[in-house]
Design a protein around this motif. Structure first.
Motif, short mmCIF file in Angstrom:
data_model
loop_
_atom_site.label_atom_id
_atom_site.label_comp_id
_atom_site.label_asym_id
_atom_site.label_seq_id
_atom_site.Cartn_x
_atom_site.Cartn_y
_atom_site.Cartn_z
N ARG A 69 10.32 7.22 9.39
CA ARG A 69 11.77 7.18 9.21
C ARG A 69 12.21 7.24 7.76
NH1 ARG A 69 11.39 2.84 12.38
NH2 ARG A 69 11.90 1.48 10.64
N GLU A 70 11.58 6.42 6.92
CA GLU A 70 12.09 6.21 5.58
C GLU A 70 11.11 6.50 4.46
OE1 GLU A 70 14.41 2.62 5.11
OE2 GLU A 70 14.48 2.40 7.29
N GLY A 71 9.85 6.60 4.80
CA GLY A 71 8.85 6.83 3.77
C GLY A 71 8.61 5.60 2.92
N ALA A 72 7.68 5.72 2.01
CA ALA A 72 7.35 4.68 1.03
C ALA A 72 6.40 5.34 0.05
CB ALA A 72 6.68 3.47 1.70
N ASP A 73 6.24 4.73 -1.09
CA ASP A 73 5.29 5.22 -2.08
C ASP A 73 3.99 4.43 -2.02
OD1 ASP A 73 7.10 7.14 -3.37
OD2 ASP A 73 8.21 5.36 -4.00
N VAL A 74 4.13 3.11 -1.85
CA VAL A 74 2.97 2.21 -1.83
C VAL A 74 3.12 1.27 -0.65
CG1 VAL A 74 1.70 0.44 -3.11
CG2 VAL A 74 2.79 2.32 -4.36
N VAL A 75 2.03 1.13 0.11
CA VAL A 75 1.97 0.18 1.23
C VAL A 75 1.02 -0.93 0.83
CG1 VAL A 75 1.28 -0.15 3.65
CG2 VAL A 75 2.44 1.98 2.95
N VAL A 76 1.46 -2.18 0.99
CA VAL A 76 0.62 -3.36 0.77
C VAL A 76 0.41 -3.96 2.15
CG1 VAL A 76 0.41 -5.60 -0.36
CG2 VAL A 76 1.59 -3.71 -1.54
N PRO A 98 -0.59 11.54 3.14
CA PRO A 98 -1.59 11.51 2.05
C PRO A 98 -1.02 11.16 0.68
CG PRO A 98 -1.18 13.76 2.79
CD PRO A 98 -0.47 12.86 3.75
N GLY A 99 0.29 11.28 0.49
CA GLY A 99 0.88 10.93 -0.80
C GLY A 99 1.20 9.46 -0.94
N VAL A 100 0.93 8.67 0.09
CA VAL A 100 1.22 7.24 0.06
C VAL A 100 -0.07 6.49 -0.28
CG1 VAL A 100 1.95 5.25 1.46
CG2 VAL A 100 3.09 7.47 1.74
N GLU A 101 0.00 5.61 -1.26
CA GLU A 101 -1.16 4.79 -1.62
C GLU A 101 -1.10 3.47 -0.86
OE1 GLU A 101 -3.67 5.82 -3.20
OE2 GLU A 101 -2.87 7.63 -4.12
N ALA A 122 -8.32 3.41 0.73
CA ALA A 122 -7.43 2.40 0.14
C ALA A 122 -7.45 2.53 -1.37
CB ALA A 122 -7.86 1.00 0.56
N PHE A 123 -6.30 2.34 -1.99
CA PHE A 123 -6.23 2.37 -3.44
C PHE A 123 -6.87 1.13 -4.04
CE2 PHE A 123 -4.30 1.50 -7.52
CZ PHE A 123 -4.47 2.72 -8.15
N GLY A 124 -6.72 0.01 -3.35
CA GLY A 124 -7.27 -1.24 -3.85
C GLY A 124 -7.40 -2.25 -2.74
N TYR A 125 -8.04 -3.35 -3.07
CA TYR A 125 -8.31 -4.42 -2.11
C TYR A 125 -8.18 -5.73 -2.85
CZ TYR A 125 -10.89 -7.00 1.52
OH TYR A 125 -11.26 -7.88 2.50
N LEU A 126 -7.29 -6.61 -2.40
CA LEU A 126 -7.08 -7.90 -3.05
C LEU A 126 -7.23 -9.02 -2.03
CD1 LEU A 126 -3.89 -7.01 -5.13
CD2 LEU A 126 -6.23 -7.22 -5.98
#
Length: 158
Positions: A69-76, A98-101, A122-126
């Motif tokens: 619906r709205e997109g996002a740039d980064v998902v946590v 694919p453009g979403v991290e 995944a871009f990272g793992y915390l």
């Protein structure tokens, strides 16, 4: 819970979440995904105070619906959730957006899960509880990567 943008959220297809009022830097649209609403609510409030627009979702399914619906740039996103867990949602996000991290969060110290998440894109793992400044840095870093990938894709298409 449905995805609920913070009052200052910018969304709806914009290339970014807006511009930081002090620094003038572009801000990412962040989607926080966790089945514990208090976690996403607190993070959304803290991100909002820093000028970062953040929406919330309670499951992998809700996250995918929000992205459509709205997109996002980064998902946590939390790793362990009922229904579609974080790892399956990560696979779908990387395949469909694919453009979403994606930054994965886990309350359990499990190196195998961390390695699997990174292998899946995944871009990272915390670890939870997450140091807020570390998460903020990781979000900014992921957004920079997202912008670089989009520029490269635009050059290929031109």
């Amino acid at each position: 819970m449905t995805d609920t943008p913070t009052p200052d959220a910018h969304s709806g297809g914009a290339p970014s979440g807006g511009v930081h009022p002090d620094s003038g830097k572009a801000l990412p649209r962040v989607l926080l995904v966790d089945d514990e609403p208090e976690s996403t609510e607190m993070l959304a409030l803290r991100l909002g105070k820093r000028g970062f627009p953040a929406a919330r979702a309670a499951s992998g399914e809700e996250a995918l619906a929000h992205l459509a619906r709205e997109g996002a740039d980064v998902v946590v996103m939390d790793v362990k959730m009922p229904g579609m867990g974080g790892m399956r949602a990560l696979q779908r996000i990387r395949a469909e957006y694919p453009g979403v991290e994606v930054i994965m969060l886990s309350g359990h110290a499990d190196m195998e899960v961390a390695v699997e998440g990174m292998r899946l894109g995944a871009f990272g793992y915390l670890m939870k509880p997450t140091d807020f400044d570390e998460l903020l840095f990781k979000i900014e870093d992921a957004y920079t990567q997202c912008q670089l990938e989009r520029r490269a894709a635009a050059r290929k298409g031109a």
